[in-house]
Design a protein around this motif. Structure first.
Motif, mmCIF file in Angstrom:
data_model
loop_
_atom_site.group_PDB
_atom_site.id
_atom_site.type_symbol
_atom_site.label_atom_id
_atom_site.label_comp_id
_atom_site.label_asym_id
_atom_site.label_seq_id
_atom_site.Cartn_x
_atom_site.Cartn_y
_atom_site.Cartn_z
ATOM 1 N N UNK A 97 0.834 -1.206 0.000
ATOM 2 C CA UNK A 97 0.000 0.000 0.000
ATOM 3 C C UNK A 97 0.864 1.249 0.000
ATOM 4 N N UNK A 98 1.957 1.226 0.761
ATOM 5 C CA UNK A 98 2.865 2.379 0.791
ATOM 6 C C UNK A 98 3.511 2.615 -0.573
ATOM 7 N N UNK A 103 -5.117 -1.870 -3.832
ATOM 8 C CA UNK A 103 -5.913 -2.807 -3.052
ATOM 9 C C UNK A 103 -5.189 -4.135 -2.955
ATOM 10 N N UNK A 104 -5.659 -4.987 -2.052
ATOM 11 C CA UNK A 104 -4.948 -6.234 -1.775
ATOM 12 C C UNK A 104 -5.972 -7.357 -1.678
ATOM 13 N N UNK A 105 -5.939 -8.288 -2.637
ATOM 14 C CA UNK A 105 -6.913 -9.368 -2.702
ATOM 15 C C UNK A 105 -6.237 -10.712 -2.456
ATOM 16 N N UNK A 200 -5.250 2.304 4.614
ATOM 17 C CA UNK A 200 -6.070 2.703 3.469
ATOM 18 C C UNK A 200 -6.783 4.021 3.748
ATOM 19 N N UNK A 201 -7.302 4.181 4.974
ATOM 20 C CA UNK A 201 -7.964 5.434 5.332
ATOM 21 C C UNK A 201 -6.980 6.593 5.264
ATOM 22 N N UNK A 202 -5.789 6.381 5.814
ATOM 23 C CA UNK A 202 -4.784 7.448 5.832
ATOM 24 C C UNK A 202 -4.370 7.845 4.422
ATOM 25 N N UNK A 203 -4.280 6.862 3.515
ATOM 26 C CA UNK A 203 -3.917 7.161 2.131
ATOM 27 C C UNK A 203 -5.036 7.926 1.440
#
Length: 210
Positions: A97-98, A103-105, A200-203
């Motif tokens: 994510x960084x 997204x990550x599935x 994810x929220x922070x991004x």
């Protein structure tokens, strides 16, 4: 015109099955497949045009998912990527994510949810498994975010790093129990259920930039 999807995965049988599945979705077509990140890099070095979406495995020989994502961040930061893997390590998820992964599935994802993930990523830029509930509670989360204390914001910043919670506690000069309380408080206030949800929220809110 169909959305072009690139698959990067070293398991050829899985890649073949995935290609059939993606091609069965309305408006999607697998344009190319590669067995590792090095093959993808060679392709982009010859053709800099991004695809609509890359489905990227994590565990590959020669050049794995993390190495590939780092190259994309440096050379094609606008390229949208979804990780599709069996790797569930929090550390790896946060690193991806960084690096700009959208997204990550996990590979056991339901086909209908998988199709939704493709559409969500292409149309909105990101995908989380709580897309609908996140959308419904977005305003409340933003209100709660603005009400976070200084220490909670400090913890949120640390949560976006690769540090373990034990290391975060040491850096913040707090006990592991206090850090756990901060974590649970943020889970409640921001309506997320995991550290990945915090990142994810922070991004999304540009608290943390990839």
């Amino acid at each position: 015109m169909n959305k072009e999807i690139i698959i990067v995965d070293d398991h050829q049988l899985f890649t073949h099955s995935l290609q059939i599945l993606v091609n069965s979705f309305e408006g999607f077509e697998v344009s190319r497949t590669f067995k590792n990140g090095e093959e993808l890099v060679h392709y982009f070095n010859e053709n800099k045009t991004p695809s609509d979406l890359i489905l990227l495995d994590m565990r590959m020989p020669i050049m794995n998912g993390l190495e590939t994502m780092a190259w994309l961040k440096q050379n094609l930061p606008e390229q949208k990527v979804l990780a599709l893997t069996v790797d569930q390590e929090d550390e790896h998820i946060i690193k991806m994510l960084r690096l700009g992964c959208r997204g990550y599935l996990l590979k056991d994802i339901d086909p209908e949810m998988f199709e939704h993930a493709l559409n969500s990523t292409i149309n909105t830029g990101y995908f989380t498994n709580k897309t609908i509930s996140d959308a419904m509670s977005h305003e409340e989360r933003k209100k709660n975010y603005h009400a976070l204390t200084g220490r909670e914001m400090e913890f949120l910043t640390h949560a976006c790093s690769e540090k373990t919670y034990k290391e975060v506690a040491k850096d913040m000069n707090l006990s592991p129990k206090t850090v756990e309380n901060y974590r649970e408080s943020l889970f409640s206030k921001l309506q997320v259920r995991s550290r990945v949800g915090l990142v994810m929220f922070a991004i999304k809110e540009e608290i943390f930039k990839v």
